[in-house]
Structure formats: C-alpha cells, structure tokens
Design a protein around this motif. Sequence first.
Motif, mmCIF file in Angstrom:
data_model
loop_
_atom_site.group_PDB
_atom_site.id
_atom_site.type_symbol
_atom_site.label_atom_id
_atom_site.label_comp_id
_atom_site.label_asym_id
_atom_site.label_seq_id
_atom_site.Cartn_x
_atom_site.Cartn_y
_atom_site.Cartn_z
ATOM 1 N N GLY A 191 0.637 -1.438 -0.036
ATOM 2 C CA GLY A 191 0.148 -0.296 -0.221
ATOM 3 C C GLY A 191 1.022 1.364 -0.496
ATOM 4 N N PHE A 192 1.387 1.318 -0.753
ATOM 5 C CA PHE A 192 2.391 3.047 -0.960
ATOM 6 C C PHE A 192 1.877 3.275 -1.219
ATOM 7 C CE2 PHE A 192 5.570 -1.064 -0.398
ATOM 8 C CZ PHE A 192 5.869 -0.996 0.963
ATOM 9 N N GLY A 193 1.259 3.093 -2.538
ATOM 10 C CA GLY A 193 0.343 4.605 -3.316
ATOM 11 C C GLY A 193 -0.201 5.714 -2.105
ATOM 12 N N VAL A 194 -0.454 6.861 -1.680
ATOM 13 C CA VAL A 194 -1.572 7.189 -1.239
ATOM 14 C C VAL A 194 -2.293 7.393 -2.210
ATOM 15 C CG1 VAL A 194 -1.838 8.644 0.435
ATOM 16 C CG2 VAL A 194 -0.041 7.455 0.612
ATOM 17 N N HIS A 195 -2.427 8.136 -3.111
ATOM 18 C CA HIS A 195 -3.255 8.720 -3.904
ATOM 19 C C HIS A 195 -3.488 8.591 -4.584
ATOM 20 C CE1 HIS A 195 -1.000 11.414 -7.214
ATOM 21 N NE2 HIS A 195 -2.154 11.484 -6.914
ATOM 22 N N ALA A 196 -2.122 7.630 -5.577
ATOM 23 C CA ALA A 196 -1.843 6.774 -6.602
ATOM 24 C C ALA A 196 -2.079 5.307 -6.578
ATOM 25 C CB ALA A 196 -0.598 7.407 -7.119
ATOM 26 N N PHE A 197 -2.537 4.647 -6.005
ATOM 27 C CA PHE A 197 -3.486 3.290 -5.420
ATOM 28 C C PHE A 197 -2.647 2.486 -6.060
ATOM 29 C CE2 PHE A 197 -7.667 5.487 -6.318
ATOM 30 C CZ PHE A 197 -7.879 3.959 -7.468
ATOM 31 N N TRP A 198 -3.090 2.846 -7.939
ATOM 32 C CA TRP A 198 -3.505 2.206 -8.320
ATOM 33 C C TRP A 198 -1.675 1.354 -8.631
ATOM 34 C CZ3 TRP A 198 -4.940 6.920 -9.246
ATOM 35 C CH2 TRP A 198 -3.350 7.841 -9.931
ATOM 36 N N LEU A 199 -0.783 2.457 -8.542
ATOM 37 C CA LEU A 199 0.672 2.023 -8.674
ATOM 38 C C LEU A 199 1.217 -0.204 -7.897
ATOM 39 C CD1 LEU A 199 2.542 4.667 -8.741
ATOM 40 C CD2 LEU A 199 2.071 3.125 -11.362
ATOM 41 N N ASP A 200 -0.236 0.351 -6.619
ATOM 42 C CA ASP A 200 0.350 -1.106 -5.982
ATOM 43 C C ASP A 200 0.308 -2.334 -6.668
ATOM 44 O OD1 ASP A 200 1.060 -0.288 -3.491
ATOM 45 O OD2 ASP A 200 -0.072 0.898 -3.092
ATOM 46 N N SER A 201 -1.298 -1.742 -7.431
ATOM 47 C CA SER A 201 -1.910 -2.992 -8.141
ATOM 48 C C SER A 201 -0.683 -3.249 -9.911
ATOM 49 C CB SER A 201 -2.805 -2.706 -8.760
ATOM 50 O OG SER A 201 -4.098 -3.054 -7.824
ATOM 51 N N ALA A 202 -0.134 -2.288 -10.408
ATOM 52 C CA ALA A 202 1.125 -2.290 -11.023
ATOM 53 C C ALA A 202 2.222 -2.821 -10.444
ATOM 54 C CB ALA A 202 1.713 -1.230 -11.437
ATOM 55 N N PHE A 203 2.729 -3.150 -9.942
ATOM 56 C CA PHE A 203 3.466 -3.319 -8.419
ATOM 57 C C PHE A 203 3.520 -4.074 -8.130
ATOM 58 C CE2 PHE A 203 4.822 1.021 -10.249
ATOM 59 C CZ PHE A 203 6.171 0.602 -11.032
ATOM 60 N N GLY A 204 2.647 -5.165 -7.911
ATOM 61 C CA GLY A 204 2.444 -6.256 -6.933
ATOM 62 C C GLY A 204 2.316 -5.888 -5.379
ATOM 63 N N THR A 205 2.393 -5.174 -4.687
ATOM 64 C CA THR A 205 1.922 -4.433 -4.034
ATOM 65 C C THR A 205 0.322 -4.114 -3.144
ATOM 66 O OG1 THR A 205 2.940 -2.539 -3.783
ATOM 67 C CG2 THR A 205 4.574 -4.141 -3.317
ATOM 68 N N ALA A 206 0.107 -4.806 -4.158
ATOM 69 C CA ALA A 206 -1.363 -4.565 -3.607
ATOM 70 C C ALA A 206 -2.099 -5.295 -2.236
ATOM 71 C CB ALA A 206 -2.286 -3.863 -3.853
ATOM 72 N N TYR A 207 -3.249 -4.905 -1.544
ATOM 73 C CA TYR A 207 -3.607 -5.620 -0.612
ATOM 74 C C TYR A 207 -4.762 -6.729 -1.257
ATOM 75 C CZ TYR A 207 -1.770 -2.660 2.603
ATOM 76 O OH TYR A 207 -0.582 -1.888 3.423
ATOM 77 N N ARG A 208 -5.052 -7.477 -0.742
ATOM 78 C CA ARG A 208 -6.017 -8.829 -0.983
ATOM 79 C C ARG A 208 -7.405 -7.789 -0.638
ATOM 80 N NH1 ARG A 208 -5.094 -13.625 1.959
ATOM 81 N NH2 ARG A 208 -5.269 -12.547 3.962
ATOM 82 N N LYS A 209 -8.685 -8.338 -1.313
ATOM 83 C CA LYS A 209 -10.271 -7.557 -1.692
ATOM 84 C C LYS A 209 -10.547 -7.202 0.125
ATOM 85 C CE LYS A 209 -11.446 -7.441 -5.707
ATOM 86 N NZ LYS A 209 -12.574 -7.602 -7.322
ATOM 87 N N ASP A 210 -10.177 -8.938 0.999
ATOM 88 C CA ASP A 210 -10.964 -9.374 1.673
ATOM 89 C C ASP A 210 -10.020 -9.027 3.073
ATOM 90 O OD1 ASP A 210 -8.752 -11.076 1.749
ATOM 91 O OD2 ASP A 210 -9.734 -12.689 2.302
ATOM 92 N N ASP A 211 -8.935 -8.160 2.752
ATOM 93 C CA ASP A 211 -7.826 -7.668 4.077
ATOM 94 C C ASP A 211 -8.425 -6.167 4.902
ATOM 95 O OD1 ASP A 211 -5.819 -8.816 3.764
ATOM 96 O OD2 ASP A 211 -4.745 -7.957 2.145
ATOM 97 N N THR A 212 -8.487 -6.614 6.511
ATOM 98 C CA THR A 212 -9.069 -5.368 6.483
ATOM 99 C C THR A 212 -7.859 -4.569 8.047
ATOM 100 O OG1 THR A 212 -9.887 -6.997 8.711
ATOM 101 C CG2 THR A 212 -11.287 -6.379 7.154
ATOM 102 N N PRO A 213 -8.461 -3.135 8.071
ATOM 103 C CA PRO A 213 -6.763 -3.103 8.915
ATOM 104 C C PRO A 213 -7.448 -3.781 10.349
ATOM 105 C CG PRO A 213 -8.700 -0.629 7.741
ATOM 106 C CD PRO A 213 -8.894 -2.373 7.584
ATOM 107 N N GLY A 214 -6.634 -3.923 10.842
ATOM 108 C CA GLY A 214 -6.201 -4.728 12.669
ATOM 109 C C GLY A 214 -5.917 -6.611 12.359
ATOM 110 N N SER A 215 -6.057 -6.822 10.842
ATOM 111 C CA SER A 215 -6.135 -7.937 10.942
ATOM 112 C C SER A 215 -4.384 -8.409 11.206
ATOM 113 C CB SER A 215 -6.785 -8.711 9.799
ATOM 114 O OG SER A 215 -6.354 -8.403 8.801
ATOM 115 N N ALA A 216 -4.507 -10.194 11.551
ATOM 116 C CA ALA A 216 -2.981 -10.218 11.440
ATOM 117 C C ALA A 216 -2.513 -10.181 9.678
ATOM 118 C CB ALA A 216 -3.433 -11.651 12.223
ATOM 119 N N ALA A 217 -1.486 -9.546 9.758
ATOM 120 C CA ALA A 217 -0.983 -9.424 8.809
ATOM 121 C C ALA A 217 -0.390 -11.076 7.902
ATOM 122 C CB ALA A 217 0.229 -8.832 8.838
ATOM 123 N N VAL A 218 -0.490 -11.228 7.018
ATOM 124 C CA VAL A 218 0.225 -12.785 6.245
ATOM 125 C C VAL A 218 1.246 -12.531 6.041
ATOM 126 C CG1 VAL A 218 -0.944 -15.018 5.100
ATOM 127 C CG2 VAL A 218 -2.233 -13.415 5.966
#
Length: 218
Positions: A191-218
């Motif tokens: 999640g390094f793109g703060v407003h340019a969030f689409w770059l996380d998908s482009a560079f493989g650092t996006a979260y999964r759709k079911d991730d929620t804040p505070g849940s244990a990192a995998v």
Amino acid sequence: MTVDNATRLPDPLAASPRIFENDLLDRLSRVHHLTPVVIYVPIILGLLIYSATQLGLPLIVVGVLIGYGLWTLTEYFGHRFLFHPVYPLPFGLGPRFQFLIHGVHHIYPNDPLRLVMPPLLSGPIILIALCVGRVLFGAPFCWPALAGFMTGYVLYDCVHYWTHHGQPKSALGRHVRRLHMLHHFRDATRGFGVHAFWLDSAFGTAYRKDDTPGSAAV
C-alpha cells in the motif's frame, strides 16, 4: 481571572510530539494541512500561464500529464524505498533520519500537524524535479511538466491528510481510505501509493480485497 482544568482549551500540540531539541526546527516540522495548497497552487497557476505564452494547449496538456505521471512514480517509489527501506540507507542516513521523515508518522499516525510535508522537505523535492525536468525536457516544455508534478504532490498531501481526518462519502473515497489504513494498521510492506493507489497493483504490493485494518498480517 483563572481558568480551571474543566474549561481550559485543549492543547493543539497534545497529539503532536516533539521530535527536535531545537525549538525552531521543531516548529518548522509542524505545518497546517493547507500549507501545500497555499504555497504551491499559485506557483502551479503561474507556470501554466507562462507555459501558455510559449506552447500550444496540446503540448501543455501533455506536459502536465507527464509531470503528474512522474509524481505518482515518485510518490510510490519514495514511499516504498525511502520511507520504508528494506536495506540500510546510504550516505550515513540511519534510523534517526528514517524516523524523522516517516517513522514518526507511523508512531503518531493522526498527528494533525505532520500529515503533509513541511516546506523544508517538499521544497528540495520540487527543486530536484525542476533540475531533472530541465535536463530531460529543456525549456519551455519543462514548465508544464513541473506544473503537473507539483499538482500531483499537492493532491498527494491533500489526500493523505483527508485519509486520516476526513469522512469519505463515496465508494472511491472509502476505498482510498481503507487502503491507507491497511498500510498503517495491517501491513506496512504494502500500500505505498497514497493517492496513486493503482501503482500497488502494477508493482505487486496491493492488498487483497478481504484484508481489513487491524487483522493479522500474512
């Protein structure tokens, strides 16, 4: 006349910890969230007006889009490799430097006075962008490109403040805020793109759709 504790106004710095021993440096490290807008929007408008005397509208639009695109890459890679370095930073820039530029934000994520870059940090970035733009594009094309770069920066700072203190109403707004909260409270290696969030998908650092804040990192 005395004021008791029940009626005393809240200390505006209570949520903004001291990070410098020097009073002036510490004061300069705190900025109002509209500071980037006040400083840089007039410069952006000036650059666009000047560009209009040198270039046609199509070239201005292309320059702005290129500059904006370069900002989004700066936002993503700066956040990923400078703010969250995997390896020790070069030139003797150790943990203290990393703490000052970003670590303090993760410790105090809602500090209202340190959610946008102070001019002491944003100013040098803009000057570097100007120098790089002159080398890459030359004048006069570098001016609309710089305007686009600065526009991206202002949007970044505004969105960053809003993700911490705003109340999103739209689906897009809730999505952007969720991604940044995941970065803070679930897994800071994504999640390094703060407003340019689409770059996380482009560079493989996006979260999964079911991730929620505070849940244990995998």
